[in-house]
Design an enzyme around this catalytic site. Structure first.
Site, short mmCIF file in Angstrom:
data_model
loop_
_atom_site.label_atom_id
_atom_site.label_comp_id
_atom_site.label_asym_id
_atom_site.label_seq_id
_atom_site.Cartn_x
_atom_site.Cartn_y
_atom_site.Cartn_z
N CYS A 87 15.58 6.89 -49.65
CA CYS A 87 16.42 8.12 -48.47
C CYS A 87 14.53 8.87 -48.53
O CYS A 87 14.08 8.82 -49.32
CB CYS A 87 17.01 8.72 -49.02
SG CYS A 87 16.76 9.65 -50.81
N HIS A 142 17.42 22.49 -57.35
CA HIS A 142 16.49 21.72 -58.17
C HIS A 142 15.09 22.52 -57.62
O HIS A 142 15.68 23.14 -56.29
CB HIS A 142 15.99 20.21 -57.99
CG HIS A 142 15.74 19.61 -57.11
ND1 HIS A 142 17.16 19.33 -56.44
CD2 HIS A 142 15.50 20.55 -55.66
CE1 HIS A 142 17.12 18.77 -55.59
NE2 HIS A 142 15.70 19.03 -54.45
#
Length: 717
Positions: free
Chosen positions: A27, A633
């Protein structure tokens, strides 16, 4: 072994045994989806009796790399990726290319489809011949939900162009600032043969190469290597107006046109059937020569001459306006200056203003000078006031753009315009028009053919206070308009993507929807330009902004069970950062609760800032993976050392997950902005793989207390 389209038979490899499969997962900005897809494909292959080896291309780099022997012995290859993967090594093999989300959602279906996929490099394969490129990848994707070919090609060009813009622009600006000598007319001159003149020349070379590189790598993304030469030469022609009797070349907009023309022309030529003895020289001789010649002549004789005619007459029209309203003329010149930043429209306005200086009319150049720095200053300001809309690379490019804007280098905004033309160009034009109109209202003058604050500081500008006011207003208008349009665009994309993914039923046990976010990652553009330049789209779970974190510090103060503190997720997660049940019932409150939990370690200096950064990341795209998992995150100096928190939610929290499931297992990862190393990425990759195991998730959900949770998470190694 050579694989023909007729073999192997479906469901069987050599001697009726299972197939020997290869896969590549990747990705563009994250890591979690890369490893989730790898794990799902491995699980599905084992369940179906096949052998598989998966190469992962995550933020850490390529792992479990496929060797020549692996490829030679393989029956078929699955590529589950949202970025370009070199497929030249798979010539002669069945190749199926899809988005990374498909590797997570439907691994069994991919294994079935690859058995009848076309042979790469054959006439029936992607794009025919030895190429294929992005167009072939899209064709092979089927329902793979990859980014469109146009978007991926544009982002590919922008990503390669950005270093040329930054290096060229900054070298020019630095050489002028340090080595330039003020002249009586207010200009700057760098003495010939001096050290700083050479630095300036190097910067000019960077700017000169910027446009052909953009065109070349757009073409490369569509037509593969044979398209690189025609794309670059086409871009050079587009930027060299003298070749088609134009005082100003077509600039970066012309480069985008030639890039796509070259890419699709090469892609079309590949489909032409030629004798077998000609095929080996097609990609290295025939295709580049034919495509380059055809594209070059087409631009010079068909596209270039109309461009020259249009801008010659546009100059005449502007000349007839000098006696009309100064406000209207300033607005029009500002629009033109801002439209293509060094392209033909920009240069027409600039040359018009510069030409009138000699006749004693310095007000027209004053209008242009006020508009020239607005685009880079505005785009740089936009990256500062709405950081969540931009990737780390975008923000770095924004700082360079601010510096270039001070020296009147409008090209500093090109990476943003190339990555998001529909949002950035209108914003630039509005800001440029405002700046030009304000300067025209007060009769600002400029005695030298240059713009930006630098000419005012050196004394070339008359009406300096209004000049700076015009620049400031135009910059703010550009920045605010940009972030508004980008925010609206990204929200629409996110909503459309989520709605589309939710309409697709997931296969039972196939990791429903976990990769949806990764399938729609940016780049950014532009810059990503994005660069993730499509910044703000739904992205991979662990982004490349977390790409440099140090290994965990030794922990002696933790109160975890004996040995747990240095075993669970390399010591990042301890008893202090685990909560068996979240009190929060919605995402923002959950992130705040987990940030406060992490603060108990003493490694969070600013809880509010940690929450802000984590929420900004969520605004770019949900970190809900599906399967009742979320991994928010943040990379911020609000934490002094890496820390990982884990908490469960009994009722689940709406995290916007692609599969619609509520998040019941939530991990928070936070690392310092200036951290270095990749230990946390290793932990995240292991965690991502392990979370694909339904039994592991069930045991984690059913753990009775903190100690049991730590023991379960201790299995991640």
């Amino acid at each position: 072994m050579t694989t023909s389209p007729a073999d192997p038979p479906k469901g069987a490899g050599r001697g009726g045994q299972g197939l020997k499969l290869l896969a590549v997962t990747a990705c563009p900005t994250g890591i979690a989806h890369t490893y989730m897809a790898a794990e799902k494909l491995a699980q599905a292959a084992r369940a179906l009796g096949h052998e598989i080896k998966v190469e992962t291309q995550g933020s850490i780099g390529a792992e479990n790399i496929l060797s020549d022997n692996d490829v030679r012995d393989a029956d078929a290859v699955i590529i589950a990726a949202d970025k370009d993967v070199d497929r030249s090594r798979f010539v002669g093999k069945r190749v199926l290319s899809v988005g990374v989300a498909e590797g997570i959602r439907h691994p069994e279906r991919l294994i079935e489809r690859v058995q009848s996929a076309p042979v790469y490099g054959s006439e029936t394969a992607d794009g025919a011949g030895t190429g294929g490129g992005a167009a072939g990848a899209a064709a092979g994707a089927g329902a793979g939900r990859e980014r469109g070919v146009t978007y991926k090609a544009l982002m590919n060009g922008v990503s390669y162009m950005i270093p040329f813009v930054v290096v060229g622009g900054l070298l020019i600006a630095i050489s002028l600032a340090v080595g330039g000598h003020p002249q009586a007319d207010g200009g700057l001159v760098i003495p010939d043969g001096s050290f700083w003149k050479h630095v300036n020349d190097i910067g000019v070379i960077g700017f000169t190469l910027m446009v052909p590189v953009l065109s070349g790598y757009i073409a490369y993304a569509i037509g593969d290597r044979p398209a690189l030469v025609p794309g670059m030469i086409g871009g050079w022609i587009a930027n060299t107006g003298a070749l088609y009797d134009s005082k100003a070349g077509a600039g970066f907009i012309g480069a985008i046109v030639t890039g796509f023309l070259a890419g699709y022309l090469v892609h079309w030529i590949k489909k032409v059937e030629v004798p077998a003895f000609v095929r080996p020289i097609m990609p290295i001789i025939v295709i580049p020569i034919v495509a380059t010649t055809a594209l070059g002549l087409f631009f010079i004789y068909v596209i270039g001459r109309p461009i020259s005619w249009v801008f010659t007459h546009l100059t005449g029209w502007l000349g007839g306006m000098t006696g009309s309203s100064a406000v209207l003329l300033g607005a029009i010149l500002g629009l033109m200056i801002a439209f293509d930043m060094g392209g033909p429209v920009n240069k027409t306005a600039f040359l018009f203003g510069a030409g009138l200086i000699a006749s004693g009319n310095q007000t027209v150049m004053g209008m242009c000078a006020a508009a020239i720095p607005v685009m880079p200053l505005g785009q740089g300001l936009a990256t500062l006031i709405r950081r969540r809309l931009y990737s780390e690379q975008d923000r770095e490019t924004g700082m360079a753009a601010l510096f270039m804007g001070l020296f009147g280098i409008s090209e500093g905004a090109i990476p943003f315009a190339a990555a998001r033309p529909a949002q950035v160009i209108p914003a630039n034009m509005l800001g440029g028009a405002v700046a030009g109109a304000v300067a025209g209202t007060a009769g600002v003058t400029d005695a030298v053919p240059h713009g930006g604050p630098i000419v005012a500081v050196l004394g070339a500008v008359g009406g300096m206070p209004v000049f700076f006011l015009a620049v400031a207003i135009g910059t703010v208008v550009t920045a605010l308009t940009t972030v508004t349009l980008v925010d609206v665009s990204e929200r629409r994309k996110s909503n459309a993507t989520a709605a589309s993914l939710n309409r697709v039923p997931a296969l039972a046990g196939a990791g429903a929807g976990a990769g949806g976010a990764g399938a729609v990652a940016s780049a950014g553009a532009g810059s990503g330009t994005g660069t993730d330049a499509g910044a703000g789209a739904v992205r991979g779970t662990a982004t490349a902004t977390l790409a440099k974190a140090p290994a965990a510090e030794a922990r002696t103060e933790e109160k975890a069970p004996a040995g747990a503190a240095d075993q669970v997720l390399s010591g990042y997660l301890t008893e202090q950062t685990v909560r068996s049940q979240l009190a929060a019932g919605e995402k923002e409150a959950a992130i705040r609760e987990m940030a406060e939990l992490a603060a108990g370690t003493g490694k969070v200096a600013d809880v509010a800032e940690l929450v802000r950064v984590a929420l900004a990341r969520e605004a770019q795209g949900t970190t809900g993976l599906g399967e009742e998992i979320a991994i928010p995150h943040a990379k911020t100096d609000a934490v002094t050392a890496p820390v990982v928190g884990f908490a469960r939610s009994a009722d689940g929290i709406d995290w916007g997950s692609p599969d619609g499931t509520l998040a019941k297992l939530v991990f928070l990862i936070a690392v310092p902005e200036a951290a270095a190393g990749d230990e946390h990425l290793r932990i995240l990759s292991l965690l991502s793989r392990k979370l694909m195991d339904s039994d592991f998730r069930a045991r984690l959900q059913g753990a009775e207390d903190t100690a049991a949770i730590l023991r379960t998470l201790g299995e991640v190694h």
